[in-house]
Design an enzyme around this catalytic site. Structure first.
Site, PDB file in Angstrom:
ATOM      1  N   TYR A  34      22.574  37.602  51.986  1.00  0.00           N
ATOM      2  CA  TYR A  34      23.454  38.725  51.649  1.00  0.00           C
ATOM      3  C   TYR A  34      23.773  39.559  52.895  1.00  0.00           C
ATOM      4  O   TYR A  34      24.929  39.884  53.166  1.00  0.00           O
ATOM      5  CB  TYR A  34      22.785  39.595  50.578  1.00  0.00           C
ATOM      6  CG  TYR A  34      23.618  40.771  50.133  1.00  0.00           C
ATOM      7  CD1 TYR A  34      24.631  40.612  49.187  1.00  0.00           C
ATOM      8  CD2 TYR A  34      23.401  42.046  50.652  1.00  0.00           C
ATOM      9  CE1 TYR A  34      25.399  41.700  48.780  1.00  0.00           C
ATOM     10  CE2 TYR A  34      24.161  43.132  50.251  1.00  0.00           C
ATOM     11  CZ  TYR A  34      25.159  42.959  49.309  1.00  0.00           C
ATOM     12  OH  TYR A  34      25.923  44.032  48.905  1.00  0.00           O
TER      13      TYR A  34
ATOM     14  N   ASP B   4      39.277  39.300  38.782  1.00  0.00           N
ATOM     15  CA  ASP B   4      37.844  39.026  38.592  1.00  0.00           C
ATOM     16  C   ASP B   4      37.706  37.600  38.069  1.00  0.00           C
ATOM     17  O   ASP B   4      38.612  37.078  37.423  1.00  0.00           O
ATOM     18  CB  ASP B   4      37.233  40.024  37.590  1.00  0.00           C
ATOM     19  CG  ASP B   4      35.745  40.236  37.823  1.00  0.00           C
ATOM     20  OD1 ASP B   4      35.357  41.321  38.302  1.00  0.00           O
ATOM     21  OD2 ASP B   4      34.951  39.298  37.550  1.00  0.00           O
TER      22      ASP B   4
ATOM     23  N   LYS C 211      27.468  40.099  54.785  1.00  0.00           N
ATOM     24  CA  LYS C 211      28.111  41.400  54.969  1.00  0.00           C
ATOM     25  C   LYS C 211      28.399  41.668  56.448  1.00  0.00           C
ATOM     26  O   LYS C 211      29.443  42.225  56.797  1.00  0.00           O
ATOM     27  CB  LYS C 211      27.240  42.504  54.361  1.00  0.00           C
ATOM     28  CG  LYS C 211      27.197  42.440  52.836  1.00  0.00           C
ATOM     29  CD  LYS C 211      28.588  42.697  52.260  1.00  0.00           C
ATOM     30  CE  LYS C 211      28.647  42.593  50.758  1.00  0.00           C
ATOM     31  NZ  LYS C 211      29.977  42.906  50.225  1.00  0.00           N
TER      32      LYS C 211
HETATM   33  N1  LIG Z   1      25.863  48.057  44.429  1.00  0.00           N
HETATM   34  C1  LIG Z   1      25.455  48.278  45.670  1.00  0.00           C
HETATM   35  O1  LIG Z   1      24.373  48.842  45.928  1.00  0.00           O
HETATM   36  C2  LIG Z   1      26.332  47.873  46.804  1.00  0.00           C
HETATM   37  C3  LIG Z   1      26.059  48.414  48.094  1.00  0.00           C
HETATM   38  C4  LIG Z   1      26.857  48.052  49.174  1.00  0.00           C
HETATM   39  C5  LIG Z   1      27.878  47.144  48.972  1.00  0.00           C
HETATM   40  N2  LIG Z   1      28.114  46.621  47.733  1.00  0.00           N
HETATM   41  C6  LIG Z   1      29.197  45.664  47.601  1.00  0.00           C
HETATM   42  O2  LIG Z   1      30.179  46.207  46.748  1.00  0.00           O
HETATM   43  C7  LIG Z   1      30.877  45.154  46.089  1.00  0.00           C
HETATM   44  C8  LIG Z   1      30.905  45.407  44.600  1.00  0.00           C
HETATM   45  O3  LIG Z   1      29.557  45.446  44.137  1.00  0.00           O
HETATM   46  P1  LIG Z   1      29.159  46.045  42.718  1.00  0.00           P
HETATM   47  O4  LIG Z   1      27.846  46.711  42.928  1.00  0.00           O
HETATM   48  O5  LIG Z   1      30.276  46.779  42.116  1.00  0.00           O
HETATM   49  O6  LIG Z   1      28.881  44.679  41.918  1.00  0.00           O
HETATM   50  P2  LIG Z   1      29.043  44.317  40.349  1.00  0.00           P
HETATM   51  O7  LIG Z   1      28.149  43.152  40.142  1.00  0.00           O
HETATM   52  O8  LIG Z   1      28.885  45.536  39.516  1.00  0.00           O
HETATM   53  O9  LIG Z   1      30.562  43.832  40.254  1.00  0.00           O
HETATM   54  C9  LIG Z   1      30.993  42.710  40.972  1.00  0.00           C
HETATM   55  C10 LIG Z   1      32.198  42.099  40.279  1.00  0.00           C
HETATM   56  O10 LIG Z   1      32.624  40.990  41.093  1.00  0.00           O
HETATM   57  C11 LIG Z   1      32.910  39.897  40.248  1.00  0.00           C
HETATM   58  N3  LIG Z   1      32.758  38.647  41.006  1.00  0.00           N
HETATM   59  C12 LIG Z   1      31.596  38.099  41.454  1.00  0.00           C
HETATM   60  N4  LIG Z   1      31.855  36.924  42.062  1.00  0.00           N
HETATM   61  C13 LIG Z   1      33.200  36.741  41.999  1.00  0.00           C
HETATM   62  C14 LIG Z   1      34.062  35.697  42.437  1.00  0.00           C
HETATM   63  N5  LIG Z   1      33.589  34.597  43.030  1.00  0.00           N
HETATM   64  N6  LIG Z   1      35.389  35.829  42.229  1.00  0.00           N
HETATM   65  C15 LIG Z   1      35.875  36.929  41.587  1.00  0.00           C
HETATM   66  N7  LIG Z   1      35.112  37.923  41.132  1.00  0.00           N
HETATM   67  C16 LIG Z   1      33.785  37.827  41.333  1.00  0.00           C
HETATM   68  C17 LIG Z   1      31.936  40.017  39.098  1.00  0.00           C
HETATM   69  O11 LIG Z   1      32.389  39.290  37.956  1.00  0.00           O
HETATM   70  C18 LIG Z   1      31.886  41.534  38.884  1.00  0.00           C
HETATM   71  O12 LIG Z   1      32.878  41.960  37.959  1.00  0.00           O
HETATM   72  C19 LIG Z   1      30.158  43.854  46.496  1.00  0.00           C
HETATM   73  O13 LIG Z   1      30.846  43.261  47.565  1.00  0.00           O
HETATM   74  C20 LIG Z   1      28.809  44.349  46.955  1.00  0.00           C
HETATM   75  O14 LIG Z   1      28.214  43.466  47.870  1.00  0.00           O
HETATM   76  C21 LIG Z   1      27.380  46.981  46.656  1.00  0.00           C
END
Ligand SMILES: NC(=O)c1ccc[n+]([C@@H]2O[C@H](COP(=O)([O-])OP(=O)(O)OC[C@H]3O[C@@H](n4cnc5c(N)ncnc54)[C@H](O)[C@@H]3O)[C@@H](O)[C@H]2O)c1
Length: 251
Positions: A156, A37, A160
């Site tokens: 976004y 992270d 994706k």
């Molecule tokens: N939450 C949703 O509704 C959802 C739905 C579909 C897909 N996603 C995808 O799932 C994945 C995780 O999302 P989440 O909801 O757990 O997000 P979150 O914000 O809870 O966690 C994301 C983590 O990624 C880290 N991060 C961000 N940019 C970074 C970088 N440049 N280098 C290293 N680490 C980095 C952050 O510090 C954080 O710990 C993402 O790719 C998101 O697009 C999320």
């Protein structure tokens, strides 16, 4: 619960949300896990909670020097991953917008992390896995990359969709090296990423109303498919997209 015994798994964005849940589940399944992270405190705290089976790695996936250095450290320490979940991502709420209203800078900052960062994670994972005989790479996609779900989030959604395409291409290119590449599509999942939606009852009700199974996703909902793809059970799956989204992409 030892389906990943003997595996070493790197999860990007494992400091929070979906990545954290997946890393903790992988550890419960017997894997060693690298908590990667850009938030050093979050990585250290998740790794400490897991214990000896975890190792934190501070990495910014959008910066190739950072990704390259992290892999070099892991290889030198005997922690070269044979499973990688390229999960880290951002969604710039309040900035991302419909195309005509979208600033180029917001577009670039989103693509830099979500698409370029995923590409860099894949690139250095493939290099490490080719040297060690293969592995499984799992990308985190989104309903917004598949249908009109993300009409207010152009950058976004495009990032994706790019990830979905990247997975297919890389899967085809490296199948003969024993490297499998698949994409998991979660539903709207209540993590810190989407607090702008979950904190607003009207927005939340609107998005949950588009999930046929009738509830928001939680990070635990995608753990099982991630374990399947990381394990021997998934050894014939590559280039595929697995939606575990409550039916969101069927609408
Ligand atoms: N939450 C949703 O509704 C959802 C739905 C579909 C897909 N996603 C995808 O799932 C994945 C995780 O999302 P989440 O909801 O757990 O997000 P979150 O914000 O809870 O966690 C994301 C983590 O990624 C880290 N991060 C961000 N940019 C970074 C970088 N440049 N280098 C290293 N680490 C980095 C952050 O510090 C954080 O710990 C993402 O790719 C998101 O697009 C999320």
């Amino acid at each position: 619960m030892t389906r990943l015994l003997g595996k070493t798994a790197l999860v990007t964005g494992a400091g929070a949300g979906i990545g954290r849940a997946v890393a903790e589940r992988f550890a419960r399944e017997g894997a060693r896990v690298i908590i990667a992270d850009r938030d050093a405190d979050a990585a250290a705290s998740v790794a400490a909670k897991i214990g000896d089976a975890a190792r934190p790695a501070v990495v910014d996936i959008s910066d190739e020097a950072s990704v390259e250095a992290a892999y070099a450290d892991l290889v030198a320490a005997g922690w070269s991953p044979d499973v990688v979940v390229a999960n880290a991502g951002v969604q710039l709420f309040g900035q991302d917008a419909k195309a005509a209203d979208l600033d180029l800078d917001v577009w670039r900052r989103t693509i830099d992390v979500n698409l370029t960062g995923t590409f860099l994670t894949v690139k250095h994972s493939v290099r490490a896995m080719r040297a060690s005989g293969g592995g499984s790479i799992i990308l985190t996609g989104s309903p917004t990359g598949l249908n009109g779900e993300g009409q207010d989030f152009t950058a976004y959604s495009a990032s994706k969709a790019g990830i979905h395409g990247l997975a297919r291409t890389v899967a085809a290119a490296y199948a003969s090296d024993g490297i499998r590449v698949n994409t998991v599509v979660p539903a709207y999942t209540e993590t810190g990423l989407v607090s702008t939606i979950s904190d607003d009852p009207e927005s939340r009700a609107a998005i949950v109303g588009r999930i046929p199974l009738g509830r928001a996703g939680s990070p635990a909902d995608v753990e099982g498919i991630m374990v399947f793809l990381a394990s021997a059970d998934g050894e014939f799956a590559t280039g595929a997209l697995f939606a575990v989204d409550g039916g969101m992409t069927t609408l």
